[in-house]
Design a protein around this motif. Structure first.
Motif, PDB file in Angstrom:
ATOM      1  N   ALA A  62       2.577  43.281   5.259  1.00  0.00           N
ATOM      2  CA  ALA A  62       1.973  42.553   6.371  1.00  0.00           C
ATOM      3  C   ALA A  62       2.998  41.584   6.943  1.00  0.00           C
ATOM      4  N   ARG A  66       1.841  36.615  11.542  1.00  0.00           N
ATOM      5  CA  ARG A  66       0.431  36.603  11.951  1.00  0.00           C
ATOM      6  C   ARG A  66      -0.232  35.265  11.630  1.00  0.00           C
ATOM      7  N   ARG A  70      -3.285  31.709  13.451  1.00  0.00           N
ATOM      8  CA  ARG A  70      -4.292  30.853  12.811  1.00  0.00           C
ATOM      9  C   ARG A  70      -3.914  29.380  12.877  1.00  0.00           C
ATOM     10  N   ARG A 377      -7.481  46.685  -0.101  1.00  0.00           N
ATOM     11  CA  ARG A 377      -7.829  46.731   1.323  1.00  0.00           C
ATOM     12  C   ARG A 377      -8.441  45.414   1.782  1.00  0.00           C
ATOM     13  N   TYR A 378      -9.333  44.879   0.956  1.00  0.00           N
ATOM     14  CA  TYR A 378      -9.986  43.631   1.332  1.00  0.00           C
ATOM     15  C   TYR A 378      -8.979  42.498   1.410  1.00  0.00           C
ATOM     16  N   TRP A 381      -6.784  42.606   4.477  1.00  0.00           N
ATOM     17  CA  TRP A 381      -7.589  42.323   5.670  1.00  0.00           C
ATOM     18  C   TRP A 381      -7.978  40.851   5.720  1.00  0.00           C
ATOM     19  N   ARG A 382      -8.415  40.305   4.577  1.00  0.00           N
ATOM     20  CA  ARG A 382      -8.933  38.955   4.532  1.00  0.00           C
ATOM     21  C   ARG A 382      -7.905  37.912   4.931  1.00  0.00           C
ATOM     22  N   TRP A 383      -6.685  38.062   4.494  1.00  0.00           N
ATOM     23  CA  TRP A 383      -5.707  36.991   4.687  1.00  0.00           C
ATOM     24  C   TRP A 383      -4.745  37.237   5.844  1.00  0.00           C
ATOM     25  N   ARG A 385      -5.853  39.217   8.816  1.00  0.00           N
ATOM     26  CA  ARG A 385      -6.543  39.726  10.016  1.00  0.00           C
ATOM     27  C   ARG A 385      -6.342  38.780  11.198  1.00  0.00           C
TER      28      ARG A 385
END
Length: 385
Positions: A62, A66, A70, A377-378, A381-383, A385
């Motif tokens: 990732a 990104r 935030r 996957r979670y 995605w969680r950190w 997205r």
């Protein structure tokens, strides 16, 4: 009104969670700054799926940039020094002042500390090394596969045993298992010793059921790449044809002998609050050294980095808002143990328990493997997205 600045050193699991939680807990005028030299986050629990070919590197990576979406500042730089008296961090991209500091620099891989490692071993603790190990296993026609734990401590206590089990499963699927041996060599007295002897014996039993040799208390002094031999401290030589290695680890060099470093080079902290002995500085994850019962230390694992990050972030936010901080890290956590063939086991428990950690290994099954797939996957995605 000027806000506060909280600086997080390191963009690994602990650093990402700490930054996201801080941004959520702090006021809008407060700054959250992450310093990380590599803008690509890599999900280490899935490295061994890269080895087996079940994942490609881009699937478990990732972009740390990104975080900027935030409201978190990312400074792409190397940490060069920490001046805790002046509350300054010197980086390769300038100096940053802080009101609170979270040290999440992890443990550095130092393969050069074991002579011969870099030339002889496939380093399964890096993404490129996992890829190379997978290619080596795909082209392996039979012989002796050795899985080596170079030194203690090392992060992710289950990983060497997962490496052996996944390599065995891969060789079996390729039809070369009957002319291959797989053996684990480690300085540990039994597998995953911080989880206790019962868990260690259970893992030893799983290895034995797959015909994997387990060789404890093996102090390897050097590796001779030409001869393809591990040379033990007592002079005994152990031959191999393919070596899958866990490299030596060390505390981050930037800590040196400064105010934060303990006797081992890692950072001692209050085991409930994650506060260091230096005012305004917290440390989390693999960079910390936390004693537990039995004369051992809390394992270096992502699950603990995550939990510690949550606690440190909430305590910092409470302090800066003038409230009494209450969250405490409880030493509880767990990890998956991948066996191959779509099966995994799961170990979890209380590592702060007295007189010994209370950890239970759940029997292998497909549901634990599916659980790890879902967790991977979670988490990404969680950190991110």
């Amino acid at each position: 009104m000027a806000g506060h600045t909280v600086v997080v050193l390191g963009g690994g699991t602990g650093g990402v969670v700490a930054a996201r939680r801080l941004r959520r807990e702090l006021a809008a005028e407060d700054r959250v700054v992450v310093v990380e030299r590599d803008p690509v986050y890599r999900f280490a629990p899935s490295f061994l799926w890269v080895l087996t070919g079940e994942r490609q590197p881009e699937q478990i990576s990732a972009d740390l940039r990104r975080l900027r979406r935030r409201g978190i500042e990312l400074v792409e730089a190397e940490v060069r020094a920490i001046d805790s008296d002046a509350r300054l961090v010197e980086t390769s991209n300038g100096t940053i002042a802080y009101d609170r500091l979270v040290v999440a620099l992890g443990a550095e891989l130092a393969p050069g500390l074991l002579p011969g490692f870099e030339d002889a071993a496939q380093n399964v603790y890096t993404l490129n090394g996992a890829l190379a190990a997978g290619r080596a296993l795909e082209g392996f026609d039979g012989g002796r596969v050795a899985v080596l734990v170079s030194r203690l401590p090392y992060k992710c206590p289950a990983a060497p045993y997962e490496t052996a089990l996944l390599a065995e499963a891969l060789l079996r699927r390729r039809g070369v298992r009957d002319r291959s041996s797989v053996d684990v060599y480690t300085p540990e007295p039994f597998p995953m010793p911080t989880a206790g002897p019962a868990t260690g014996e259970a893992v030893r039993g799983i290895l034995a059921s797959r015909g994997i040799g387990f060789h404890p208390e093996q102090a390897v002094e050097r590796i001779e790449p030409g001869a393809r031999e591990l040379v033990r401290a007592d002079g005994e030589r152990v031959p191999f044809d393919l070596l899958l290695g866990v490299p030596p680890h060390r505390a981050p060099a930037v800590l040196g002998e400064g105010a934060l470093a303990g006797e081992t080079g890692y950072v001692p902290v209050d085991r409930q609050t994650l506060a260091t002995e230096v005012e305004g500085v917290f440390a989390i994850g693999d960079v910390v050294s936390i004693p537990i019962a039995g004369g051992r230390f809390l394992p270096k694992a992502g699950v603990f980095a995550h939990g510690q990050a949550e606690v440190a972030a909430k305590r910092i936010a409470a302090e800066l808002r003038g409230r009494a901080p209450t969250p405490e890290f409880d030493g509880k956590g767990g990890c998956f143990l991948e066996l191959g063939d779509g099966v995994a086991a799961y170990a979890s428990g209380d590592f702060y328990a007295e007189p010994a950690p209370q950890v239970r290994l759940r029997p292998p099954g497909r549901r634990w493997h599916l659980g790890k797939v879902a967790f991977e996957r979670y988490w990404l995605w969680r950190w991110f997205r």
